[in-house]
Scaffold this active site. Sequence first.
Site, PDB file in Angstrom:
ATOM      1  N   SER A  84       1.032  -1.091  -0.107  1.00  0.00           N
ATOM      2  CA  SER A  84      -0.081  -0.104  -0.004  1.00  0.00           C
ATOM      3  C   SER A  84       1.026   1.177  -0.133  1.00  0.00           C
ATOM      4  O   SER A  84       2.148   1.147   0.153  1.00  0.00           O
ATOM      5  CB  SER A  84      -0.795   0.029   1.221  1.00  0.00           C
ATOM      6  N   ASP A  85       0.084   2.454  -0.192  1.00  0.00           N
ATOM      7  CA  ASP A  85       1.180   3.540  -0.074  1.00  0.00           C
ATOM      8  C   ASP A  85       0.934   3.844   1.593  1.00  0.00           C
ATOM      9  O   ASP A  85       0.084   3.258   2.360  1.00  0.00           O
ATOM     10  CB  ASP A  85       0.564   4.983  -1.029  1.00  0.00           C
ATOM     11  N   TYR A  86       1.462   4.961   1.649  1.00  0.00           N
ATOM     12  CA  TYR A  86       1.862   5.190   3.199  1.00  0.00           C
ATOM     13  C   TYR A  86       0.315   5.609   3.850  1.00  0.00           C
ATOM     14  O   TYR A  86      -0.160   6.743   3.481  1.00  0.00           O
ATOM     15  CB  TYR A  86       2.560   6.571   3.203  1.00  0.00           C
ATOM     16  N   THR A  87      -0.031   4.834   4.786  1.00  0.00           N
ATOM     17  CA  THR A  87      -1.325   4.822   5.507  1.00  0.00           C
ATOM     18  C   THR A  87      -2.414   4.974   4.432  1.00  0.00           C
ATOM     19  O   THR A  87      -3.652   5.328   4.646  1.00  0.00           O
ATOM     20  CB  THR A  87      -1.431   6.216   6.274  1.00  0.00           C
ATOM     21  N   GLY A  88      -2.162   4.370   3.237  1.00  0.00           N
ATOM     22  CA  GLY A  88      -3.445   4.372   2.265  1.00  0.00           C
ATOM     23  C   GLY A  88      -4.556   3.507   2.625  1.00  0.00           C
ATOM     24  O   GLY A  88      -5.652   3.714   2.233  1.00  0.00           O
TER      25      GLY A  88
END
Length: 759
Positions: free
Chosen positions: A283-287
């Site tokens: 995932s992306d950062y806290t996505g």
Amino acid sequence: MKKSILINAFLLTSVLGLAQNTKDAKMHQFVGNLMSKMTLEEKLGQLNLPASSDFVTGAVSSSDIAEKVKAGKVGGVFNIRSVTKIKELQEFAVNNTRLHIPLLFGMDVIHGYRTIFPIPLGMSATWDMGLVERSAQIAASEASADGIQWTFSPMVDLTRDPRWGRTSEGNGEDAFLSSAIAKAMVHGYQGDDLSAPNTIMSCVKHYALYGAAEGGRDYNTTDMSRVRMYNEYFPPYKAAVDAGVGSVMVSFNEIDGVPASGNKWLVDDVLRKQWKFNGFVVSDYTGIPEMVNHGMGDFQTVNALSLNAGVDMDMVGEGFLTTLKKSMQEGKVSMAQINKACERILIAKYQLGLFDDPYKYCNEARSAKEVFTAANRAEARKIAAQSFVLLKNNNHILPLSAGKKIALVGPLANAKENMTGTWSVGADNTQSVTLLKGLTDAIGTNGKLVYAKGSNLEDDEEMQKRQTMFGKDIARDGRTAEQMIQEAISISADADVIVAALGEGAESSGESASKSEIDIPYAQKRLLKALLATGKPVVLVLFNGRPLTLSWESENVPAILDVWFAGSEAGDAIADALLGKVNPSGKLSMSFPRNVGQIPVYYNHKNTGRPLTGKWFAKFQSNYIDVPNDPLYPFGYGLSYTQFEYGAMQLSAKQLKGNQTLTVTVPVKNTGKYAGKEVVQLYIRDEVGSITRPVQELKGFNKIELAPGETKNISFEITPELLKFYNGDLKLDWESGDFQIMVGTNSKEVQVAKVNWQK
Ligand code: BGC
């Protein structure tokens, strides 16, 4: 004879295939065996990717992360910039966990590690895939010496909106060029052997459509038709997958109403089933938890949604770690799904060779010897100079002749911390070469250089702060604008030429750096006007992470050299170009709009039912009352100190059938005084289709070098493969009919011929 070569080739392929199968079987056996010993908690731990901020200072064992690592709750960590720290943490993980599973260490190695190359938008302007690949190779060799095994690059989000700050991180507006770059980058990072100590795993991002954020505002909604996705926005991600990229990062935005982090169609159907991707998805950062804000449900729900969509690793969110067990007990996710995700991550670690030697990437001796070396910096300097785009050069002001007095003016002339541009996590910006330093060294005693800052980056302190964060400060000058301008004018009084180093700050572009106005900031424009009013020749050296609106400058400034953010060696490379040691050869990978209202403006648009055919303005045609349709500088555009003349294009046939090959040849002559490089560009227009087709599409390019007076015949081979597109049923195929073949120096200056091609 021929037959025996064929048989040998067949045998070799079979033997290689067999060896690969045996290797794969061994790997699956190892991973299967390991997983059979793992608890559910340990499996979930592998899916967890925290950021480094918790423990970059202080000893690993006393940090917040120590307990988690010890409990097997961490699969990898990212953005630690210290080989010693990485080694320490790896040792801690291997020695203190029950199953001794090594950690994966990632980093945003985006355009170089410590030796920094131009920002990706600048790299794409080289149109030189050899250089692009080489830059990734050097980045991999430096990062791997410092313990990094995995990079969140390349970013291949196609964009047609320069307001979007992350334009700087990508390759511009074209799928064909960006696909070629994706392939070169993946190969540069990963080489042919992921387990080699000097290669790292690549992660293509941000899948998908992130560059189509509405209004160019970062993290914003995207919405587009499937045919546009498949034909225009998907190809660069697919090219990375086809090149064997080890991992894929999903984007923050939604697609068809479902955020990428939880979009099963996107991840499972398209990426895995249609494109046969078999690496892991992060995932992306806290996505993942951000899907709560998107309105997809509560924390537990969105984490289950993400795993079920096919995302394997949770960056920073910690929800896979903390909610999936409960979701499994409630039947919301399956053990098989968790196993699959864990297996994919362990396979990546295996392929990197971490189970053989967890420390193979943290070699302090190599780190001391192979990072930011003179050789790497020399290559970066050469590569940087290839990314510059000469936008204008009236009366051959450039290159500057030797022995002259140069007045160097502008807030970016001596802004060391800004040279590397956005996303240079591994850089030591105190080592970057400024233009002032580069020009001073290059001129030596052969001429004279005077310098004045001339203006602040922005008049407004807060606006400047927002564009110079993350250690990219440009010290504010407390004098009034008038005082600074006066100084600039007075030092220029007996100069032969003024070089104005103006534009954006390093963090004016990049993540969360969207802008609604993309002019040169007012403070600098006022300075530029004052410099022009002296009547001296002015060369604008433009620093920028995105296309800017330069309508006024293109009318009034005699020479403009776009240098993007060229990296740690920027100053030397710019001096090389200004003084003619290197002849600029970059070409734009993104159109420069005339004003913000024109956005999106891109070369491969559709024709509409009422295209403007004659002169602007025409009532009831598709155009604006107040601005022409075409961009200020088109895709593929860029001048040289020399001139290139294109002869008549020759086609091998005008009528083609089936799988025949069409050869297009064009002679290109260097008619000027300097040796130079030219990017010869091939475009095709499919005149009629079952769905509407763009007015032109890049289908080939060749960067050539010509000595003065030299001519080369450049050929492109066109097969039906190049004519294919995804039709209304999303089937990839080509259709019989008439095609325009265009060859030229940029997307607007082309010769056109027509062929008919039948199935
Ligand atoms: C960015 C990614 C980056 C990640 C890790 C995110 O905010 O969107 O491009 O790789 O952070 O630093």
